[in-house]
Design a protein around this motif. Structure first.
Motif, PDB file in Angstrom:
ATOM      1  N   LEU A   1       0.838  -1.201   0.000  1.00 58.05           N
ATOM      2  CA  LEU A   1       0.000   0.000   0.000  1.00 58.05           C
ATOM      3  C   LEU A   1       0.871   1.248   0.000  1.00 58.05           C
ATOM      4  CD1 LEU A   1      -2.243  -1.102   2.993  1.00 58.05           C
ATOM      5  CD2 LEU A   1      -2.914  -1.165   0.602  1.00 58.05           C
ATOM      6  N   PHE A   2       0.338   2.330  -0.546  1.00 59.06           N
ATOM      7  CA  PHE A   2       0.988   3.631  -0.436  1.00 59.06           C
ATOM      8  C   PHE A   2       0.140   4.500   0.467  1.00 59.06           C
ATOM      9  CE2 PHE A   2       1.227   8.090  -1.810  1.00 59.06           C
ATOM     10  CZ  PHE A   2       2.552   8.339  -1.481  1.00 59.06           C
ATOM     11  N   ASP A   3       0.777   5.179   1.422  1.00 53.28           N
ATOM     12  CA  ASP A   3       0.073   6.105   2.295  1.00 53.28           C
ATOM     13  C   ASP A   3       0.615   7.501   2.054  1.00 53.28           C
ATOM     14  OD1 ASP A   3      -1.756   6.579   4.689  1.00 53.28           O
ATOM     15  OD2 ASP A   3       0.136   7.494   5.337  1.00 53.28           O
ATOM     16  N   ARG A   4      -0.241   8.372   1.594  1.00 57.12           N
ATOM     17  CA  ARG A   4       0.151   9.727   1.216  1.00 57.12           C
ATOM     18  C   ARG A   4       0.556  10.580   2.419  1.00 57.12           C
ATOM     19  NH1 ARG A   4      -4.523  11.671  -1.756  1.00 57.12           N
ATOM     20  NH2 ARG A   4      -5.425  11.478   0.284  1.00 57.12           N
TER      21      ARG A   4
ATOM     22  N   SER B   1       1.796   9.874   5.396  1.00 56.10           N
ATOM     23  CA  SER B   1       3.092   9.542   6.000  1.00 56.10           C
ATOM     24  C   SER B   1       4.196   9.409   4.954  1.00 56.10           C
ATOM     25  CB  SER B   1       2.983   8.243   6.793  1.00 56.10           C
ATOM     26  OG  SER B   1       2.707   7.151   5.925  1.00 56.10           O
ATOM     27  N   ALA B   2       3.847   9.547   3.679  1.00 58.21           N
ATOM     28  CA  ALA B   2       4.795   9.355   2.569  1.00 58.21           C
ATOM     29  C   ALA B   2       5.500   8.020   2.717  1.00 58.21           C
ATOM     30  CB  ALA B   2       5.794  10.494   2.492  1.00 58.21           C
ATOM     31  N   SER B   3       4.682   6.969   2.882  1.00 63.66           N
ATOM     32  CA  SER B   3       5.217   5.631   3.135  1.00 63.66           C
ATOM     33  C   SER B   3       4.641   4.605   2.177  1.00 63.66           C
ATOM     34  CB  SER B   3       4.866   5.178   4.558  1.00 63.66           C
ATOM     35  OG  SER B   3       5.447   6.013   5.518  1.00 63.66           O
ATOM     36  N   VAL B   4       5.447   3.582   1.926  1.00 64.95           N
ATOM     37  CA  VAL B   4       4.991   2.364   1.281  1.00 64.95           C
ATOM     38  C   VAL B   4       4.926   1.331   2.402  1.00 64.95           C
ATOM     39  CG1 VAL B   4       5.552   0.551  -0.367  1.00 64.95           C
ATOM     40  CG2 VAL B   4       6.044   2.934  -0.933  1.00 64.95           C
ATOM     41  N   VAL B   5       3.801   0.646   2.514  1.00 68.68           N
ATOM     42  CA  VAL B   5       3.597  -0.319   3.593  1.00 68.68           C
ATOM     43  C   VAL B   5       3.349  -1.691   2.977  1.00 68.68           C
ATOM     44  CG1 VAL B   5       2.174  -0.949   5.582  1.00 68.68           C
ATOM     45  CG2 VAL B   5       2.589   1.466   5.054  1.00 68.68           C
ATOM     46  N   THR B   6       4.085  -2.687   3.477  1.00 67.14           N
ATOM     47  CA  THR B   6       3.840  -4.060   3.057  1.00 67.14           C
ATOM     48  C   THR B   6       3.219  -4.811   4.227  1.00 67.14           C
ATOM     49  OG1 THR B   6       6.027  -4.883   3.721  1.00 67.14           O
ATOM     50  CG2 THR B   6       5.794  -4.039   1.467  1.00 67.14           C
ATOM     51  N   VAL B   7       2.334  -5.738   3.894  1.00 67.44           N
ATOM     52  CA  VAL B   7       1.681  -6.573   4.899  1.00 67.44           C
ATOM     53  C   VAL B   7       1.902  -8.015   4.504  1.00 67.44           C
ATOM     54  CG1 VAL B   7      -0.497  -7.156   6.044  1.00 67.44           C
ATOM     55  CG2 VAL B   7      -0.109  -4.814   5.221  1.00 67.44           C
ATOM     56  N   GLY B   8       2.347  -8.831   5.454  1.00 63.91           N
ATOM     57  CA  GLY B   8       2.575 -10.245   5.182  1.00 63.91           C
ATOM     58  C   GLY B   8       2.431 -11.060   6.447  1.00 63.91           C
ATOM     59  N   TYR B   9       2.515 -12.372   6.278  1.00 68.66           N
ATOM     60  CA  TYR B   9       2.398 -13.291   7.402  1.00 68.66           C
ATOM     61  C   TYR B   9       3.773 -13.723   7.864  1.00 68.66           C
ATOM     62  CZ  TYR B   9      -2.477 -13.633   6.055  1.00 68.66           C
ATOM     63  OH  TYR B   9      -3.772 -13.332   5.749  1.00 68.66           O
ATOM     64  N   THR B  10       3.916 -13.882   9.167  1.00 68.03           N
ATOM     65  CA  THR B  10       5.145 -14.453   9.722  1.00 68.03           C
ATOM     66  C   THR B  10       4.895 -15.932   9.971  1.00 68.03           C
ATOM     67  OG1 THR B  10       4.554 -14.084  12.028  1.00 68.03           O
ATOM     68  CG2 THR B  10       5.648 -12.265  10.885  1.00 68.03           C
TER      69      THR B  10
ATOM     70  N   ASN C   1       2.046 -17.216  13.047  1.00 70.65           N
ATOM     71  CA  ASN C   1       0.626 -16.845  12.998  1.00 70.65           C
ATOM     72  C   ASN C   1       0.369 -15.406  13.402  1.00 70.65           C
ATOM     73  OD1 ASN C   1      -0.247 -19.319  12.047  1.00 70.65           O
ATOM     74  ND2 ASN C   1      -0.424 -20.177  14.092  1.00 70.65           N
ATOM     75  N   SER C   2       1.157 -14.507  12.878  1.00 69.72           N
ATOM     76  CA  SER C   2       0.916 -13.088  13.114  1.00 69.72           C
ATOM     77  C   SER C   2       1.160 -12.332  11.818  1.00 69.72           C
ATOM     78  CB  SER C   2       1.796 -12.553  14.247  1.00 69.72           C
ATOM     79  OG  SER C   2       3.151 -12.727  13.949  1.00 69.72           O
ATOM     80  N   LEU C   3       0.663 -11.108  11.778  1.00 72.13           N
ATOM     81  CA  LEU C   3       0.856 -10.244  10.616  1.00 72.13           C
ATOM     82  C   LEU C   3       2.033  -9.318  10.870  1.00 72.13           C
ATOM     83  CD1 LEU C   3      -2.803  -9.157   9.817  1.00 72.13           C
ATOM     84  CD2 LEU C   3      -1.393 -10.742   8.532  1.00 72.13           C
ATOM     85  N   MET C   4       2.832  -9.108   9.849  1.00 72.19           N
ATOM     86  CA  MET C   4       3.963  -8.193   9.933  1.00 72.19           C
ATOM     87  C   MET C   4       3.733  -7.060   8.938  1.00 72.19           C
ATOM     88  SD  MET C   4       6.964  -7.408  11.189  1.00 72.19           S
ATOM     89  CE  MET C   4       7.688  -8.866  11.865  1.00 72.19           C
ATOM     90  N   LEU C   5       3.748  -5.833   9.446  1.00 71.27           N
ATOM     91  CA  LEU C   5       3.677  -4.651   8.598  1.00 71.27           C
ATOM     92  C   LEU C   5       5.058  -4.023   8.582  1.00 71.27           C
ATOM     93  CD1 LEU C   5       0.688  -4.995   9.733  1.00 71.27           C
ATOM     94  CD2 LEU C   5       0.437  -2.607   9.151  1.00 71.27           C
ATOM     95  N   GLN C   6       5.521  -3.660   7.404  1.00 71.36           N
ATOM     96  CA  GLN C   6       6.799  -2.967   7.266  1.00 71.36           C
ATOM     97  C   GLN C   6       6.532  -1.639   6.576  1.00 71.36           C
ATOM     98  OE1 GLN C   6      10.321  -5.881   6.902  1.00 71.36           O
ATOM     99  NE2 GLN C   6       8.834  -6.552   5.381  1.00 71.36           N
ATOM    100  N   GLN C   7       7.011  -0.569   7.185  1.00 72.30           N
ATOM    101  CA  GLN C   7       6.781   0.782   6.678  1.00 72.30           C
ATOM    102  C   GLN C   7       8.090   1.314   6.103  1.00 72.30           C
ATOM    103  OE1 GLN C   7       5.404   3.503   9.673  1.00 72.30           O
ATOM    104  NE2 GLN C   7       5.273   5.223   8.260  1.00 72.30           N
ATOM    105  N   TYR C   8       8.064   1.667   4.824  1.00 76.82           N
ATOM    106  CA  TYR C   8       9.233   2.182   4.115  1.00 76.82           C
ATOM    107  C   TYR C   8       9.016   3.638   3.740  1.00 76.82           C
ATOM    108  CZ  TYR C   8      10.384  -2.750   3.394  1.00 76.82           C
ATOM    109  OH  TYR C   8      10.680  -4.075   3.578  1.00 76.82           O
ATOM    110  N   ASP C   9      10.076   4.415   3.750  1.00 77.30           N
ATOM    111  CA  ASP C   9      10.021   5.777   3.238  1.00 77.30           C
ATOM    112  C   ASP C   9       9.782   5.687   1.731  1.00 77.30           C
ATOM    113  OD1 ASP C   9      11.556   8.117   1.818  1.00 77.30           O
ATOM    114  OD2 ASP C   9      11.065   8.833   3.835  1.00 77.30           O
ATOM    115  N   ALA C  10       8.784   6.371   1.225  1.00 73.54           N
ATOM    116  CA  ALA C  10       8.419   6.264  -0.189  1.00 73.54           C
ATOM    117  C   ALA C  10       9.465   6.864  -1.113  1.00 73.54           C
ATOM    118  CB  ALA C  10       7.077   6.931  -0.436  1.00 73.54           C
ATOM    119  N   ARG C  11      10.288   7.769  -0.622  1.00 76.45           N
ATOM    120  CA  ARG C  11      11.279   8.421  -1.483  1.00 76.45           C
ATOM    121  C   ARG C  11      12.597   7.659  -1.570  1.00 76.45           C
ATOM    122  NH1 ARG C  11       8.355  12.093   1.196  1.00 76.45           N
ATOM    123  NH2 ARG C  11       7.207  13.595  -0.065  1.00 76.45           N
TER     124      ARG C  11
END
Length: 111
Positions: free
Chosen positions: A24-27, A29-38, A41-51
């Motif tokens: 996902l892109f979030d305007r 926070s200017a971030s790209v966010v990935t969502v995946g499974y570990t 049995n939990s979800l991992m979100l990783q937030q990256y600087d979009a630039r």
């Protein structure tokens, strides 16, 4: 993930995100966010600087099944999950991408 220059399509930056099923892109926070499974049995979100695609934060939600809500008009700056499995049915997990905070709210009581 790759950040490329237009129109040359030259690669500027690359970020590796294992097991991501949603990007996902979030305007706000200017971030790209990935969502995946570990594996646990939990979800991992990783937030990256979009630039730069540099990793800013990681969030682990003790949730393996849930509804993801994200829309620029209503939740800009936030990622919202509603639990859909026992014992988290109806529990709300809110990730504030600007303040780098994770909030949890119990579901409303049924009484």
């Amino acid at each position: 993930l790759a950040l490329v220059e237009y129109p040359t399509m030259r690669s500027i930056s690359v970020a590796v995100s294992d097991m991501s099923v949603v990007v996902l892109f979030d305007r706000k926070s200017a971030s790209v966010v990935t969502v995946g499974y570990t594996g646990g049995n939990s979800l991992m979100l990783q937030q990256y600087d979009a630039r730069s695609l540099k990793l800013k934060y990681r969030y682990r939600l003790q949730l393996s099944v849930g509804w993801l809500f994200q829309s620029p008009e209503n939740s800009d700056g936030y990622i919202i999950f509603i639990g859909a499995e026992e014992p988290f049915v109806g529990m709300t997990f809110i990730v504030d991408l600007v303040a780098s905070e994770l909030y949890e709210q119990d579901p409303p009581s049924s009484s």
